[in-house]
Write a protein that holds these residues in place. Structure first.
Motif, PDB file in Angstrom:
ATOM      1  N   ASN A   1      21.793 -64.481 -17.012  1.00 38.15           N
ATOM      2  CA  ASN A   1      20.648 -65.230 -16.521  1.00 38.15           C
ATOM      3  C   ASN A   1      19.488 -64.364 -16.056  1.00 38.15           C
TER       4      ASN A   1
ATOM      5  N   HIS B   1      14.090 -61.251 -21.317  1.00 36.11           N
ATOM      6  CA  HIS B   1      14.343 -62.125 -20.180  1.00 36.11           C
ATOM      7  C   HIS B   1      14.189 -63.566 -20.648  1.00 36.11           C
ATOM      8  N   ASP B   2      15.169 -64.404 -20.331  1.00 34.95           N
ATOM      9  CA  ASP B   2      15.086 -65.823 -20.649  1.00 34.95           C
ATOM     10  C   ASP B   2      14.274 -66.525 -19.582  1.00 34.95           C
ATOM     11  N   LEU B   3      13.343 -67.358 -20.019  1.00 41.04           N
ATOM     12  CA  LEU B   3      12.506 -68.132 -19.118  1.00 41.04           C
ATOM     13  C   LEU B   3      12.958 -69.591 -19.156  1.00 41.04           C
ATOM     14  N   PRO B   4      12.542 -70.416 -18.211  1.00 34.64           N
ATOM     15  CA  PRO B   4      12.982 -71.808 -18.206  1.00 34.64           C
ATOM     16  C   PRO B   4      12.615 -72.544 -19.493  1.00 34.64           C
ATOM     17  N   GLY B   5      13.499 -73.434 -19.883  1.00 31.88           N
ATOM     18  CA  GLY B   5      13.276 -74.229 -21.092  1.00 31.88           C
ATOM     19  C   GLY B   5      13.519 -73.398 -22.333  1.00 31.88           C
TER      20      GLY B   5
END
Length: 64
Positions: free
Chosen positions: A32, A48-52
Motif C-alpha cells: 500500500n 506509488h498507488d493512488l486512490p481509485g
C-alpha cells in the motif's frame, strides 16, 4: 507464442527479489505504500498507488 519466465521471492517483509529470463531486480516497499525497484539492467523505478484507478510511476536508466 514466445515462452516467458518470471519468478518472485519474498525474502523479508517489504523486500522482494524478482527473476526473469534476462535480469533480476530487488523491490523495497509494501503493497500500500511507495515502492523502489533496482534492476540488474540499470533501471530504477519508483511507484506509488493512488486512490481509485490512479497511480504514479517514474523510471530512470543508468547512463553508459
Amino acid at each position: 507464442m514466445p515462452i516467458t519466465f518470471r519468478k518472485s521471492f519474498r525474502i523479508l517483509p517489504g523486500v522482494r527479489v524478482n527473476l526473469n529470463r534476462r535480469s533480476f531486480s530487488v523491490t523495497f516497499g509494501h503493497r500500500n505504500g511507495p515502492k523502489r525497484t533496482y534492476s540488474s539492467s540499470g533501471r530504477t523505478t519508483t511507484s506509488h498507488d493512488l486512490p481509485g484507478p490512479f497511480g504514479y510511476r517514474s523510471t530512470r536508466t543508468r547512463r553508459r
